[in-house]
Scaffold this active site. Sequence first.
Site, PDB file in Angstrom:
ATOM      1  N   GLU A  28       0.215  -1.217   5.765  1.00  0.00           N
ATOM      2  CA  GLU A  28       1.281  -0.652   6.594  1.00  0.00           C
ATOM      3  C   GLU A  28       1.105   0.838   6.805  1.00  0.00           C
ATOM      4  O   GLU A  28       1.401   1.363   7.884  1.00  0.00           O
ATOM      5  CB  GLU A  28       2.642  -0.943   5.942  1.00  0.00           C
ATOM      6  CG  GLU A  28       3.851  -0.641   6.830  1.00  0.00           C
ATOM      7  CD  GLU A  28       4.305   0.805   6.803  1.00  0.00           C
ATOM      8  OE1 GLU A  28       5.074   1.202   7.692  1.00  0.00           O
ATOM      9  OE2 GLU A  28       3.889   1.558   5.881  1.00  0.00           O
TER      10      GLU A  28
ATOM     11  N   ASP B 136       0.830  -1.203   0.000  1.00  0.00           N
ATOM     12  CA  ASP B 136       0.000   0.000   0.000  1.00  0.00           C
ATOM     13  C   ASP B 136       0.866   1.255   0.000  1.00  0.00           C
ATOM     14  O   ASP B 136       2.051   1.229   0.342  1.00  0.00           O
ATOM     15  CB  ASP B 136      -0.960   0.011   1.187  1.00  0.00           C
ATOM     16  CG  ASP B 136      -0.259  -0.005   2.543  1.00  0.00           C
ATOM     17  OD1 ASP B 136       0.794  -0.666   2.669  1.00  0.00           O
ATOM     18  OD2 ASP B 136      -0.760   0.642   3.489  1.00  0.00           O
TER      19      ASP B 136
END
Length: 435
Positions: free
Chosen positions: A148, A84
């Site tokens: 994350e 991400d």
Amino acid sequence: MSNPSAEDEVVELCSDLIRIDTTNPGDHSGPGERKAAEYVADKLAEVGLEPKIYESHSKRSSLVVRIEGTDPQRDALLIHGHLDVVPAQKEDWTRDPFGGEIADGCVWGRGAVDMKDMDAMILAVMRERLRQGRRPERDIVLAFLADEEAGGKWGAHWLVDKHPELFEGCTEAVGEVGGFSLTLPNDERLYLIETAEKGLAWMRLTARGTAGHGSMVHRDNAVTALAAAVQRLGDHAFPIQLTKTVRAFLEQVCDATGIEFDPADAEKIVENLGPMRRMIGATLRNTLNPTVLEAGYKANVIPQSAVAQVDGRFLPGHEEEFFATVDELLGEHVSREFIHHDIAVETEWDGPLVAAMGAALRAHDPQARPVPYTLSGGTDAKSFATLGMKCYGFAPLKLPKDLDFSGMFHGVDERVPLDGLRFGVRVLDHFLDHV
């Protein structure tokens, strides 16, 4: 036709990954990581692996695969990256943040350094090694993770909680924000390897009062109480506290530059680090930064409550005193709750893995001086440390002296040099030969 080398392939892989939009706004409203996870899975399946995608939520996809080593008696090594990225506003960028363009000797786009560059390096190196039949001695677990950028609740944390068996035997882990070069004013080149990172406390503050008409005298005003507390938090300067990792880093800087190490004047040492002083300077002390304010709905109405958000970071070993200070600064009229809270981590700067990282860097840059450092932010290492792993940041990049590398993280015009990617591939390959 012969297969491309890892150095040839890494640029294309990085560009491809950037073009897959994996924006994570933190509320599951983005596109998610599924498409990127499938891309990675296909690339690994092409070289004989059987990766599995795990979904903690319809928008949160992680991938894990184990490469069996030749020595079953050895402990396993985890190599992890996240898929991400934080949001990007296209109009603010020189180039399309999701275009993966190659220009001016760099790959441009959101995730170029945080951290699709490392994802691409891992893929390129592993694909080449497996095509060549070069199995590692120890098991290698590869994890490409979701979420994350929002704290890892639906990525690394979820996997550790729900599927700890995936990491069985892993005693060490290698991930992001380390192994990059920092050229000092005297042209000494340090390579910063993360051995510690600050703890995280994203907090929601709430002040409550009595609603009323804005024209009247009103002492019980939630906005006033909150504003005063936010001001106290924002103005507070925590004392400098040199943890073992920060002290070791500063000693190395002094040795490399010929500056006398004076622990009482640590900030003066940090001033020699150029733009990197922002990141390193934040590791000298605990920090608090107000980031969001919300209150009221009409100019003549005193609201019943007011809310703020604060980003707090605490040094390893200093969590208790950090929160004691926060509560004292808030006062009795403002309460706090966690948006996200996670541990600080710190590991030792010694052992065979550290030696292998240093040797790999020096093999491809004879001027390299590997040094330990503390990251002011946080990574998925926090999750894996709870399983007892020794965690390091090692995503090797040899960078131009004038590149504001720390400014690339979550910044505009994020980009990674092509030469840096190729250097990273060479270093990672050498590293894996000696772990």
